[in-house]
Motif scaffolding. Sequence first.
Motif, PDB file in Angstrom:
ATOM      1  N   GLN A  30       0.841  -1.183   0.000  1.00  0.00           N
ATOM      2  CA  GLN A  30       0.000   0.000   0.000  1.00  0.00           C
ATOM      3  C   GLN A  30       0.878   1.235   0.000  1.00  0.00           C
ATOM      4  OE1 GLN A  30      -2.034   0.775   3.695  1.00  0.00           O
ATOM      5  NE2 GLN A  30      -3.791   1.601   2.607  1.00  0.00           N
ATOM      6  N   LEU A  54     -18.966  -4.199  -7.612  1.00  0.00           N
ATOM      7  CA  LEU A  54     -17.519  -4.402  -7.749  1.00  0.00           C
ATOM      8  C   LEU A  54     -17.108  -5.859  -7.540  1.00  0.00           C
ATOM      9  CD1 LEU A  54     -16.165  -1.184  -5.993  1.00  0.00           C
ATOM     10  CD2 LEU A  54     -16.590  -1.572  -8.426  1.00  0.00           C
ATOM     11  N   TYR A  68      -7.644   2.340 -18.339  1.00  0.00           N
ATOM     12  CA  TYR A  68      -6.992   1.285 -17.555  1.00  0.00           C
ATOM     13  C   TYR A  68      -5.683   0.797 -18.176  1.00  0.00           C
ATOM     14  CZ  TYR A  68     -11.282   1.054 -14.866  1.00  0.00           C
ATOM     15  OH  TYR A  68     -12.336   1.373 -14.047  1.00  0.00           O
ATOM     16  N   GLY A  85     -11.246   8.205 -10.742  1.00  0.00           N
ATOM     17  CA  GLY A  85     -10.625   7.243  -9.833  1.00  0.00           C
ATOM     18  C   GLY A  85     -10.613   5.841 -10.415  1.00  0.00           C
ATOM     19  N   PHE A  86     -10.022   4.914  -9.689  1.00  0.00           N
ATOM     20  CA  PHE A  86      -9.928   3.511 -10.115  1.00  0.00           C
ATOM     21  C   PHE A  86     -10.193   2.603  -8.930  1.00  0.00           C
ATOM     22  CE2 PHE A  86      -7.313   5.724 -13.194  1.00  0.00           C
ATOM     23  CZ  PHE A  86      -7.648   5.119 -14.389  1.00  0.00           C
ATOM     24  N   ASP A  87     -10.859   1.522  -9.178  1.00  0.00           N
ATOM     25  CA  ASP A  87     -11.061   0.474  -8.189  1.00  0.00           C
ATOM     26  C   ASP A  87     -11.276  -0.806  -8.979  1.00  0.00           C
ATOM     27  OD1 ASP A  87     -11.477  -1.032  -5.957  1.00  0.00           O
ATOM     28  OD2 ASP A  87     -13.308  -0.011  -5.310  1.00  0.00           O
ATOM     29  N   VAL A 122      -4.832  -5.647  -7.382  1.00  0.00           N
ATOM     30  CA  VAL A 122      -5.983  -4.772  -7.182  1.00  0.00           C
ATOM     31  C   VAL A 122      -5.457  -3.378  -6.886  1.00  0.00           C
ATOM     32  CG1 VAL A 122      -7.994  -4.270  -5.722  1.00  0.00           C
ATOM     33  CG2 VAL A 122      -7.442  -6.639  -6.348  1.00  0.00           C
ATOM     34  N   TYR A 124      -6.631   0.650  -6.124  1.00  0.00           N
ATOM     35  CA  TYR A 124      -7.666   1.620  -5.777  1.00  0.00           C
ATOM     36  C   TYR A 124      -7.024   2.987  -5.719  1.00  0.00           C
ATOM     37  CZ  TYR A 124     -11.041   4.364  -3.219  1.00  0.00           C
ATOM     38  OH  TYR A 124     -11.921   5.357  -2.852  1.00  0.00           O
ATOM     39  N   MET A 126      -8.491   6.980  -5.452  1.00  0.00           N
ATOM     40  CA  MET A 126      -9.682   7.830  -5.402  1.00  0.00           C
ATOM     41  C   MET A 126      -9.411   9.160  -6.089  1.00  0.00           C
ATOM     42  SD  MET A 126      -9.859   8.973  -1.477  1.00  0.00           S
ATOM     43  CE  MET A 126      -8.563   9.866  -0.664  1.00  0.00           C
TER      44      MET A 126
END
Length: 145
Positions: A30, A54, A68, A85-87, A122, A124, A126
């Motif tokens: 992270q 999701l 992406y 953003g991306f998630d 993964v 994420y 924001m």
Amino acid sequence: MPTGDGKHKNLLLGFDKPSDYGKNTLYAAQTIGRTAGRIAKVQADHVLELNHELIPSGNFLDVTNTPYDFRGGQNLSSAISQNDGFDGAWVVNSKAGEAIVILTDEESGDQLRIFSERQGVVIYMMNSLEDGVYFARDNGLVGKA
């Protein structure tokens, strides 16, 4: 974290590798900090299709000509703004000894490289903070994304 020149790098990196999870352990990294002046590169030709909750459908979506597509590197601030953003989950082209994700600071050239032989990552990111949402590290003060 302050550097010798008085600038802040704002990097927090954590790993999770519980030994009792066995050989199928997922490792988590992270980073928290500013996105301005950062380039992200992700070695992935596909992302997983997600439903409105999701949850992955099992289908792979080609990232070519989409927000992406980080294979050639993209400015994070610009990409986040364009996509709100991306998630999501990128299906990475993992090869032993090669980074699957590279974050580069355009000003200093410093890099964070994430290596894995797993098939996915993964991510994420924001776009902005909602009104009334604050980072705990700021003791309730207005946070800066």
